[in-house]
Design a protein around this motif. Structure first.
Motif, short mmCIF file in Angstrom:
data_model
loop_
_atom_site.label_atom_id
_atom_site.label_comp_id
_atom_site.label_asym_id
_atom_site.label_seq_id
_atom_site.Cartn_x
_atom_site.Cartn_y
_atom_site.Cartn_z
N MET A 22 0.21 17.89 -6.07
CA MET A 22 0.71 17.02 -7.23
C MET A 22 0.91 15.67 -6.96
SD MET A 22 0.45 19.37 -9.72
CE MET A 22 1.31 18.56 -10.90
N ASP A 23 1.47 15.35 -5.73
CA ASP A 23 1.59 14.05 -5.40
C ASP A 23 1.06 13.81 -3.79
OD1 ASP A 23 3.62 14.95 -3.93
OD2 ASP A 23 5.12 14.57 -5.61
N THR A 24 1.43 12.56 -3.40
CA THR A 24 0.93 12.07 -2.16
C THR A 24 1.86 12.98 -0.95
OG1 THR A 24 0.37 9.96 -2.85
CG2 THR A 24 0.39 10.16 -0.45
N GLY A 25 3.19 13.25 -1.35
CA GLY A 25 3.96 14.03 -0.18
C GLY A 25 3.30 15.28 -0.16
N VAL A 46 -4.48 -0.35 -1.96
CA VAL A 46 -3.61 -1.21 -1.08
C VAL A 46 -2.10 -1.49 -1.46
CG1 VAL A 46 -4.10 -3.52 -2.32
CG2 VAL A 46 -3.73 -3.69 0.06
N LEU A 47 -1.81 -0.92 -2.75
CA LEU A 47 -0.68 -1.06 -3.15
C LEU A 47 0.21 0.25 -2.63
CD1 LEU A 47 -0.91 -2.77 -6.76
CD2 LEU A 47 0.22 -3.81 -4.88
N HIS A 48 -0.65 1.17 -2.81
CA HIS A 48 -0.01 2.75 -2.44
C HIS A 48 -0.03 2.91 -0.97
CE1 HIS A 48 0.90 6.80 -3.07
NE2 HIS A 48 -0.06 7.33 -2.67
N MET A 49 -0.66 2.17 -0.05
CA MET A 49 -0.89 2.58 1.21
C MET A 49 0.37 2.56 2.07
SD MET A 49 -2.86 3.37 3.68
CE MET A 49 -4.58 2.91 2.95
N LYS A 53 1.07 6.29 4.08
CA LYS A 53 1.12 6.17 5.46
C LYS A 53 2.30 6.78 5.77
CE LYS A 53 0.44 3.62 9.48
NZ LYS A 53 0.65 2.08 10.21
N ASP A 54 3.49 6.39 5.14
CA ASP A 54 4.78 6.87 5.61
C ASP A 54 4.79 8.43 5.38
OD1 ASP A 54 7.86 6.80 6.16
OD2 ASP A 54 8.05 7.10 4.01
N LEU A 55 4.22 8.67 4.16
CA LEU A 55 4.53 10.14 3.84
C LEU A 55 3.59 10.83 5.05
CD1 LEU A 55 4.23 10.26 -0.02
CD2 LEU A 55 6.21 10.87 1.53
N PHE A 56 2.24 10.65 5.39
CA PHE A 56 1.51 11.11 6.44
C PHE A 56 1.95 11.26 7.47
CE2 PHE A 56 -1.51 11.37 2.78
CZ PHE A 56 -2.35 12.42 3.27
N GLY A 101 8.88 4.58 -6.24
CA GLY A 101 8.37 5.70 -5.53
C GLY A 101 9.06 5.68 -4.14
N SER A 102 8.86 4.26 -3.56
CA SER A 102 9.70 4.28 -2.27
C SER A 102 10.96 4.52 -2.25
CB SER A 102 9.11 2.85 -1.44
OG SER A 102 7.64 2.90 -1.23
N ILE A 103 11.70 3.98 -3.08
CA ILE A 103 13.19 4.09 -3.19
C ILE A 103 13.63 5.59 -3.32
CG2 ILE A 103 15.15 3.75 -4.97
CD1 ILE A 103 13.95 0.83 -5.24
N TRP A 104 12.68 6.11 -4.49
CA TRP A 104 13.06 7.79 -4.51
C TRP A 104 12.67 8.42 -3.26
CZ3 TRP A 104 15.49 10.88 -7.30
CH2 TRP A 104 15.04 12.21 -7.22
N ILE A 105 11.90 8.05 -2.35
CA ILE A 105 11.71 8.67 -1.09
C ILE A 105 12.94 8.40 -0.30
CG2 ILE A 105 10.30 8.73 1.09
CD1 ILE A 105 7.93 8.44 -0.65
N ASP A 106 13.29 7.04 -0.18
CA ASP A 106 14.51 7.19 0.76
C ASP A 106 15.71 7.82 0.13
OD1 ASP A 106 12.84 5.19 2.01
OD2 ASP A 106 13.59 3.43 0.89
#
Length: 116
Positions: A22-25, A46-49, A53-56, A101-106
């Motif tokens: 459902m998402d990259t994670g 490029v904006l999502h990379m 990359k962090d999630l992988f 999305g990055s803030i949500w992951i943090d």
């Protein structure tokens, strides 16, 4: 992206996808067992990379980044760089989505270090 890889001569047995994610994670988690010991090209915008990359990487998958979908507004004539347009709005929306999305992951990792 799958079709593009095939058209570039990549053997389909070397391409891993997970349409159930459902998402990259979730995609990183589901593909981790198949990819952890291989060199993996991560293809995304490029904006999502950075987030992808962090999630992988969090799943133990080292990736070679293959960013796509670059935007170069500097290529426009100077007089048109400050005039609002639909493409610029799309890029700002995509950038905002990635920042949130990055803030949500943090936040999720702060609450539960095992998350994502």
């Amino acid at each position: 992206m799958y079709q593009t890889a095939l058209s570039l001569g990549i053997n389909k047995s070397r391409i891993f996808q997970n349409p159930k994610a459902m998402d990259t994670g979730e995609e990183a988690k589901l593909l981790a067992s198949k990819l952890v010991d291989f060199k993996v090209a991560l293809v995304t915008s490029v904006l999502h990379m950075p987030r992808a990359k962090d999630l992988f990487n969090a799943q133990g998958i080292e990736v070679i980044t293959a960013a796509t979908d670059y935007h170069n507004f500097a290529a426009l004539p100077w007089s048109k760089q400050f005039i609002p347009n639909a493409q610029a709005l799309l890029v700002v929306t995509q950038y905002s989505h990635e920042a949130i999305g990055s803030i949500w992951i943090d936040i999720r990792r702060w609450i539960n270090p095992e998350a994502l």
